[in-house]
Enzyme design. Sequence first.
Site, PDB file in Angstrom:
ATOM      1  N   HIS A 367       1.074  -1.271   0.121  1.00 29.47           N
ATOM      2  CA  HIS A 367      -0.033   0.390  -0.407  1.00 29.47           C
ATOM      3  C   HIS A 367       0.816   1.102   0.372  1.00 29.47           C
ATOM      4  O   HIS A 367       0.407   2.242   0.343  1.00 29.47           O
ATOM      5  CB  HIS A 367      -0.638  -0.101   1.755  1.00 29.47           C
ATOM      6  N   LYS A 559      -9.023  13.325   5.151  1.00 29.28           N
ATOM      7  CA  LYS A 559      -8.231  12.324   4.518  1.00 29.28           C
ATOM      8  C   LYS A 559      -7.042  12.732   5.865  1.00 29.28           C
ATOM      9  O   LYS A 559      -6.937  13.701   6.623  1.00 29.28           O
ATOM     10  CB  LYS A 559      -7.223  12.680   3.188  1.00 29.28           C
ATOM     11  N   ARG A 560      -6.186  11.713   6.130  1.00 22.31           N
ATOM     12  CA  ARG A 560      -5.325  12.120   7.002  1.00 22.31           C
ATOM     13  C   ARG A 560      -4.696  12.954   7.003  1.00 22.31           C
ATOM     14  O   ARG A 560      -3.817  12.984   5.321  1.00 22.31           O
ATOM     15  CB  ARG A 560      -4.435  10.314   6.888  1.00 22.31           C
ATOM     16  N   LYS A 565      -0.076  14.805   1.476  1.00 23.34           N
ATOM     17  CA  LYS A 565      -0.958  14.680   1.515  1.00 23.34           C
ATOM     18  C   LYS A 565      -1.217  15.972   0.889  1.00 23.34           C
ATOM     19  O   LYS A 565      -2.305  16.487   0.232  1.00 23.34           O
ATOM     20  CB  LYS A 565      -2.219  14.438   2.336  1.00 23.34           C
ATOM     21  N   THR A 667      -8.937   6.613  -2.041  1.00 24.82           N
ATOM     22  CA  THR A 667     -10.245   6.102  -2.333  1.00 24.82           C
ATOM     23  C   THR A 667     -10.802   6.649  -1.754  1.00 24.82           C
ATOM     24  O   THR A 667     -12.008   7.289  -2.622  1.00 24.82           O
ATOM     25  CB  THR A 667     -10.181   5.094  -0.905  1.00 24.82           C
ATOM     26  N   LYS A 671     -14.731   8.523  -3.249  1.00 28.52           N
ATOM     27  CA  LYS A 671     -16.364   8.845  -2.992  1.00 28.52           C
ATOM     28  C   LYS A 671     -16.318   9.657  -3.289  1.00 28.52           C
ATOM     29  O   LYS A 671     -17.911  10.280  -3.667  1.00 28.52           O
ATOM     30  CB  LYS A 671     -15.441   8.033  -1.509  1.00 28.52           C
TER      31      LYS A 671
END
Length: 825
Positions: A367, A559-560, A565, A667, A671
């Site tokens: 991952h 998100k985290r 990110k 992901t 969504k």
Amino acid sequence: MQNKTTNNEHTRTGLTIDALERAYNDNLFYLQGRSYEFSSANDRYMAAAYTVRDRMLERWIKSAQTYKQQCARTVCYLSAEYLLGPHLGNNMINMGIMEKAYEASEKMGLDIEEILETEVEPGLGNGGLGRLAACYMDSLATLQIPAIGYGIRYEFGIFDQLIVDGWQVERSDTWLHNGNPWELPRPKLRFGVGFGGYTEHYTGDDGNLHVRWVPELVVNGMAYDTPILGYGVNNTNLLRLWKAEAAKSFDFQAFNVGDYYEAVRAKIEAENISKVLYPNNEPDAGKELRLKQQYFFVSCSLKDMIRLNLRGADSLDHFHEKFTVQLNDTHPAIAVPELMRLLMDEHHMTWDKAWDITHRCFAYTNHTLLPEALETWSLKLFQRLLPRHLEIIYEINKRFLDDVRMHFLTDDGGHVERMSIIDEKGGGHVRMANLACVGSYAINGVAELHTELLKSTVLKDFHELWPDKISNVTNGVTPRRFMVLSNPGLSALLTEKLGTGWIRDLNQLQGLERFLEDDEFCHRWRKIKIAVKRDLADWMEKNIGIRVDASSLFDIQVKRIHEYKRQHLNLLHIVTLYNRIKLDPGIDISPRTFIFGGKAAPSYLMARLIIKLINAVADVVNNDPDVAGRIKVVFVPDFGVKRGQRIFPAADLSEQISTAGMEASGTGNMKLSMNGALTIGTLDGANIEIREQVGQENFFLFGLTAEQVAEKSRNGFNPSDIYHADPELKAAIDLIDSGFFCHGETKIFQPLVNKLLQRDPFMVLADYRSYVNCQDGVDQAFRDTEHWTRMSILNVARIGKFSSDRSIRDYCSNIWNITAVPVEL
């Protein structure tokens, strides 16, 4: 007849409104011990949950019987996380009784929205890894694939996130405080799990050398089972989670002599293993606990599989034909030496036979490309906790490296050093990713780019050795939870126009394209979007205290929190817009609401600073009269599945702005897109495939490619030059650095600013100008309401590839070699 309704449907299994009403009243009275007038919100929720669970149990038991009768090959999914989200609504959707439940509730005078809201989210996962596991469990059942999910029953989950003075504060997640109606304890299903101690080598009665492990500590793992129901089918699979218990929970002798702590010490030490998801792994105690957690659930799970195998066979010779075991990242990689130990030491197989079964049993999903996420454990810790497993790992490694030498003949390229399961540097470490690669028959990445980067970087040597072993299975998400349950208004419109088939076959959404020029359809599309935006705006005002304009562009990044990110790139754009307004208060910009959410690891300073900066910027921007509401910034605390279900349907713009080459898949991007949001993003992870599917004209692309990022990393990158060359960027960073957003305190954000300017591996400044210019394009596009609507429709119409059903079909055909087993009642 007892337990029968007037229309002859059983109270526990009937699906009519009458049967549901009778069942609910029975459960409220006989299980909760309450009449309606004296019931709490939790009592009413529990009664509803038991009513739905009753109807699942018949399907669950019949599924187990069918799988056993047909000797079905079974997928065993080993995952340290399962971010399930609330069960009640999802199970009513999958059972097809949501509308009846609403009617029955209305008839009984119940508020079903209150009941659904009362459910506490299970604290069994953190981010994308755990949510993917949950989506896959939903799809496995929906596709009628026999499957067992194995994991840990964390008592306190990861943590509840509070925001105090802009800072993240962690609080225990007491998700089990009021009970969990979805699980069934299995007190007789226990396995002992050893730690520490020593090994004894001896010659057995057969004349062969054997090994006996004598552990210092033995902990019991007790099973808790949760049924996972598929959509529109009877198949109900098993999620089996393990709780740690002391083998001896109370020392009566110690108690008698007054040593009260010693009397319960073993119980405390044992139960710590399943207390908290992902303890802080900075101190050595945290590292030790994480390794204990991983081995604990893996050992229990493999012993359970062996038990199930021997229930229908005389030996374990065909274990790999009965089970295929998917390792969800490196956390369960200790399963490789554990299965070898069980087969050799407890079932007396030879090494060769045990190895043949083991490496034909496991498949490994990688991952991440980030080095810090590729787990390693010190040899010292491994030797102390798992001495027998270290012996087995050494033997696996010796035999494997012999194959490496034979394949590459000369080792001028350092293959042996890089591919070894043991890293000899820094005191020695066990490389869990290498162990998973060697012990698995298949390896997969989770997006096309990620898989190609695995082959060319992190797992390049393994790809050279085994060219056919690494394949791609792009991640997906379940449309049942993230469309049907989360966005009922949109789902109703899709069903009206396309029928219900799209819920199981997301490719049927392509039929929406014929409505692109239908003005009435487009108007209804916009009406649904503004309705969910108003709902979210009302919720944020009530729960966070910030009022926003529902007609503004809802710009979402949930998100985290992590530097790769790049939430701080998003913030630089917000500060740039703020500076533009301050320079020209009359500037014409589309009103925009920036919504953030996500948790930072407790020990991750930079991520915690990013959260503080988001809230500091929000405090200033939201209250500056010059801004006049054109920009609002909101941080939604304690983001998880439940809050995501509110946010995803309301999004206009999806921020997927990670540094190219660092996000394995993502992901959240899926969504948001399947709820009609347009994506602004880099060519990273699944963004690439989303852009290919929805059309490049319906995607806002910016930034460096993965190749350009790698080239800059190799050749050196000086962010300070970019800072000095771009006046808007310099102004934004200087404003943050000046203490403007924190009442003049100049030191708070210095670590963040210094890293951006001096040595930033995530290349925020390198992508800043491209990002800001792209955001200007978003501003212009949002003004053309009709065109934006068409782009939104096309994002939904072309999102079919990103259903987790498609992902599971890929696993079934390309990796697991498994077929559906329908269950009939």
